[in-house]
Design an enzyme around this catalytic site. Structure first.
Site, PDB file in Angstrom:
ATOM      1  N   ILE A   1      -5.522   4.871  -0.754  1.00 22.45           N
ATOM      2  CA  ILE A   1      -6.271   6.373  -1.588  1.00 22.45           C
ATOM      3  C   ILE A   1      -7.148   6.524  -1.364  1.00 22.45           C
ATOM      4  CG2 ILE A   1      -6.478   7.134  -3.572  1.00 22.45           C
ATOM      5  CD1 ILE A   1      -3.489   6.955  -2.539  1.00 22.45           C
TER       6      ILE A   1
ATOM      7  N   GLY B   1      12.172   4.563  -3.445  1.00 24.70           N
ATOM      8  CA  GLY B   1      11.609   5.478  -3.984  1.00 24.70           C
ATOM      9  C   GLY B   1      12.691   5.468  -5.439  1.00 24.70           C
TER      10      GLY B   1
ATOM     11  N   ASN C   1      11.276   3.247  -7.461  1.00 21.89           N
ATOM     12  CA  ASN C   1      10.645   3.159  -9.091  1.00 21.89           C
ATOM     13  C   ASN C   1      10.568   4.907  -9.380  1.00 21.89           C
ATOM     14  OD1 ASN C   1       9.431   0.582 -10.161  1.00 21.89           O
ATOM     15  ND2 ASN C   1       9.059   0.865  -8.307  1.00 21.89           N
TER      16      ASN C   1
ATOM     17  N   HIS D   1       2.871  -2.703  -8.508  1.00 19.47           N
ATOM     18  CA  HIS D   1       2.862  -4.091  -7.068  1.00 19.47           C
ATOM     19  C   HIS D   1       3.778  -5.496  -7.559  1.00 19.47           C
ATOM     20  CE1 HIS D   1       1.425  -6.317  -4.046  1.00 19.47           C
ATOM     21  NE2 HIS D   1       1.437  -7.596  -4.781  1.00 19.47           N
TER      22      HIS D   1
HETATM   23  N1  LIG Z   1       4.508  -1.477  -3.909  1.00 18.82           N
HETATM   24  C1  LIG Z   1       6.030  -1.756  -4.366  1.00 18.82           C
HETATM   25  O1  LIG Z   1       7.029  -1.182  -3.184  1.00 18.82           O
HETATM   26  C2  LIG Z   1       8.057  -1.180  -4.228  1.00 18.82           C
HETATM   27  C3  LIG Z   1       8.768   0.143  -3.726  1.00 18.82           C
HETATM   28  O2  LIG Z   1      10.736   0.453  -4.182  1.00 18.82           O
HETATM   29  P1  LIG Z   1      10.522   2.007  -4.350  1.00 18.82           P
HETATM   30  O3  LIG Z   1      10.114   2.280  -5.890  1.00 18.82           O
HETATM   31  O4  LIG Z   1      10.263   2.691  -3.452  1.00 18.82           O
HETATM   32  O5  LIG Z   1      12.104   1.651  -4.267  1.00 18.82           O
HETATM   33  C4  LIG Z   1       8.325  -1.853  -5.360  1.00 18.82           C
HETATM   34  O6  LIG Z   1       8.668  -2.839  -4.804  1.00 18.82           O
HETATM   35  C5  LIG Z   1       6.574  -1.934  -5.908  1.00 18.82           C
HETATM   36  O7  LIG Z   1       6.762  -2.541  -5.987  1.00 18.82           O
END
Ligand SMILES: N[C@@H]1O[C@H](COP(=O)(O)O)[C@@H](O)[C@H]1O
Length: 203
Positions: free
Chosen positions: A87, A11, A13, A103
């Site tokens: 999705i 989480g 991001n 990604h």
């Molecule tokens: N799709 C990928 O999954 C990871 C999620 O990280 P977080 O946001 O849960 O820390 C990130 O590296 C994103 O690019």
């Protein structure tokens, strides 16, 4: 604008977007959190941050139920942040040019089914690529194939471990995702005739 963030992992991001919204970087934005059940580890702690968190993604939820839940929340944009499920096409069709994903590689390289988490960074290092970095892209009905909106470049160090590379890429992820979401919320995305989305700078 009303955003919902779909999360399966730690989480970070989601936290970066939420903090940016809270910090006023993004004007009048409501952030809801939709947690996939398996992600008990990290993100549940954030649940309390969001007045609007709903169990949109509980096990066995149908696409119709998910669509109704999103309509009830009057969601404008859906942000995938470490969300591992595909999705449904009905959702892509219901939210055209309104679903983003992040990604951890320079797509189209090292993307698609099976490329997630450390596996991506392991493949980058094994390929000998000198550069990697995050990609923010619009979501279509396939894994990691929607139109690229923004990327950041991260040099790959000669003796990098997947964990070390992942850490540096994740740092750039938080920056580029907030930048892209801000542009989306401020209607600063222009679509080139050939279908490529571009971010118009803040004037
Ligand atoms: N799709 C990928 O999954 C990871 C999620 O990280 P977080 O946001 O849960 O820390 C990130 O590296 C994103 O690019």
């Amino acid at each position: 604008k009303r955003l919902v963030v779909f999360v399966s992992g730690g989480g970070s991001n989601f936290r970066a977007i939420h903090d940016a919204a809270l910090g006023g970087d993004v004007n009048d934005v409501v952030v809801a959190l939709a947690v996939e059940e398996r992600s008990m580890r990290g993100v549940m702690a954030y649940r309390s941050l969001c007045s609007l968190s709903r169990s949109l993604l509980q096990r066995g939820v149908s696409t119709d139920e998910l669509l109704n839940g999103l309509r009830e929340l009057r969601v404008d944009f859906i942000l995938l942040a470490g969300y591992l499920k595909l999705i449904p096409v009905e959702l892509v069709q219901a939210y055209p040019k309104s679903i983003l994903n992040i990604h951890p590689s320079l797509l189209p390289a090292f993307g698609g089914k099976g490329y997630y988490g450390l596996k991506v960074h392991k493949a980058v290092i094994a390929s000998g690529a000198r550069y990697s970095g995050p990609t923010v892209h619009f979501v279509d009905e396939h894994y990691d194939t929607g139109r690229t909106l923004a990327q950041r470049v991260v040099p790959v160090q000669a003796n990098d471990t997947p964990e070390q590379l992942a850490t540096r890429v994740l740092h750039e992820e938080h920056q580029v995702y907030v930048e892209a979401v801000t542009a989306l919320c401020e209607d600063r995305i222009v679509w080139r005739e050939d279908g490529i989305p571009l971010i118009r700078s803040q004037t």
